[in-house]
Design a protein around this motif. Sequence first.
Motif: not given
Lengths: 221, 581
Positions: B54-61, B63-64, B71, B384-386
């Motif tokens: 999930x995007x929230x499993x990364x602090x940058x959600x 992001x590329x 990511x 997702x990011x963006x």
Amino acid sequence: MEKPKNGMDRRTSLKYMGGGAAALASLTWVACESPEQVAENPEHQHAVREDYELSEADQKLMEQEFFNEHEMQTVTVLANLIIPADDRSGNAEEAGVPEFIEFMMKDQPWHQTGMRGGLRWLDIESLRQFEQTFVSCSEQQQKQLLDQIAYPKSAKPEMSQGVNFFNNFRDFVATGFFTSKIGIEDLQYIGNTANNWQGSPPEVLQKLGVSYDDVDGYEFA
Amino acid sequence: MQIKESSTVYDVCIVGSGAGGGMAAKTLSEAGAKVALLEAGPMFDSAQGDMFKWPYQSPRRGAGTHRPFGEFDAAFGGWDIKGEPYTRVAGTQFDWFRSRMLGGRTNHWGRISLRFGEKDFKRKSVDGLGDDWPISYTDIKPYYDRIDKMIGVFGVNHDRSLGLDNEPDGHFLPPPKPRAYELLVKKACDQLDVPVVPSRLSILTRPVGKRAACHYCSQCNRGCSTHSNFSSPSVLIPPALETGNVTLITNAMAREVLTDDEGLATGVSYISKDDNMEYVVKAKAVVLAASACETARLMLNSKSSRHPNGLGNSSGMVGKYLMDSTGGDLGGIFPQMMDGIPYNEDGVGGMHMYMPWWIDNQKAKLDFPRGYHIEIWGGRSMPSYGFAGGIQGYNGWFTEGGGGERPEGGGGYGAQLKNDYRRFYGASVGFSGRGEPVALESNYCEIDPGVVDQWGIPVLRFNYVWSDYEILQAKHMQDTFEEIIHTMGGRLLWNKAGKESNYGLHAPGRIIHEVGVARMGKDAKKAPVNEYCQAFDCKNLFVADGASFVSMADKNPTWTILALSLRTSEYIIDQKKKGNI
């Protein structure tokens, strides 16, 4: 799944030793199964984890500080004004948006100047209009200021820098909120899971005014 | 400095483990050849990818920041790789995407698997531009047929009445049912006489061999835990390794192809990224499948008294006729898709329907010679990011039925904005054109005389300029996308690109379909390799990636790279048996 040596399964298989065309023939069609059988295919192993471990580099970024206390407070207040809590979900703060923005400033440093300067712009404009910083203002005053920069089409030309900052900030808040667990649940995104696609449901087709009859010449999986 | 040289002499040394190298390794090793397989990146198994994250499993959600496609994308590398520069001739542009990992860019792509048609091999005969290939569709059809069955691809054979006569039949698994919004696209396109047909992707909708069928999580680009989509490390490398005949050497950055006094290839020298040492691997034949431009770089950097212009380059054509697909995009927002009904719309990782090129350029008297296909994207995909970036550009639209009162213009904040995000989520559909450029000698890569990479290997300098053919094609894309969006009842999500931006035509290299640069031909004076991708000047040197393409269809190149690599590999086996190499 066992972590394979050398990245993959290296079991030697005699059937591949024949060479050329014979070997190619060993990789042929498997008889079609019904969709139900496919869904239960025992080879499927789905390890779903909700936690995460930070890489060493990301841990370092986490430990650095970009926003000072006042800035972080401003980011939090502003983010919550953009996405407040309602009967369906919590606010930006509850979704971890301030921490996300803080991280992105370090991860993508090219945002730093615009962000820091924008927050300062907000405070200066707030001092000018209400003689106090943005976070010290009443919610009514805060909204009064946002109304001047949150609607690009009707904003006055002298507010253009504030409009630009707010557009960017709003984008950060949207990503932060709607990629969070509560944001994804709020949107009712239902996916990222193993399933068996059988097409869109009738009520969706009806809403769009389309039908699978339009593609009835095809045989689908 | 010491150069480490093993006494082992392999039958074949293959450089690169992507579509071309993977297929060559599989085919040659299964025939009993002892193969050294060099890969410039690390090991990779797509089962170890970030699928289901999930995007929230990364602090940058997601992001590329470190990877161009986000990511969680499986492909290591990108347009810029530290320590591996390239340059451009002033006023020209080419962005070179490289994946340094087992399987190379097969870990990246959208699995769109299209055969070139009869016309695609004979473009000069059709419109007088470029050159015909020395082979025809008939020559390559049997290989496409075997690859369809070996790897697995879903799709359909097109109804003849649709007039898609340059889209050959294949051996297809059943395609997934279209998504509702794809039916909406079809409904509009039926009125415009643009055929919308099931797409052809190498994702299994039925089990094939040991590989399970797709479980429709839609995250193909992150790697597949069940190897249900095609990538070289999922499908080609494992059977190659199972033969016991392949020595896989990862983190091996090839420096040059070595030759003897006769001018024949004797092996490959490389730098190990593991210990930074120089090595030589000896082989009786060399197959270059390092990606088209990397293959050209190796050939050009392999100079000797017998090959003063670089190996296999007496024609001077190595590096010339570089091509990348054209690309243009436009998105729309559709009121009937707003306030969508929640359901799992993921499907496979990619479009379920698409539009092959549907016009005869000559008969329709178009002002450009080559076509494009249209890819469809949109719907209720994973946030997702963006997410919903630039909503101020459109959330003032369609305010009836829940939009609420607001000051003039888009944007806003608070309860109204939060609700707008919900209303607009899943309501957009976009179109991406991917088309054929015309092969031009003036588009090329060459060795930069003044620049080396971190290992001292001279780097490539690119020279690429889109011609009016591609620019006018991009204009046609934008006009078509706009017409489809309006016919569907939507509004453009951003402004249609105009003349000042080449009608939204992406820079060369951005579509990541580099081909050409060591094209095949009948005449050794005009082409570096023959119709079996064998160097005219060096009979034990072969290319097995996109380098041998004479022209680029409006199709993704991978299926053709695979077919050519299979054909070349079997030719090598045949020549070996006959004692010719």
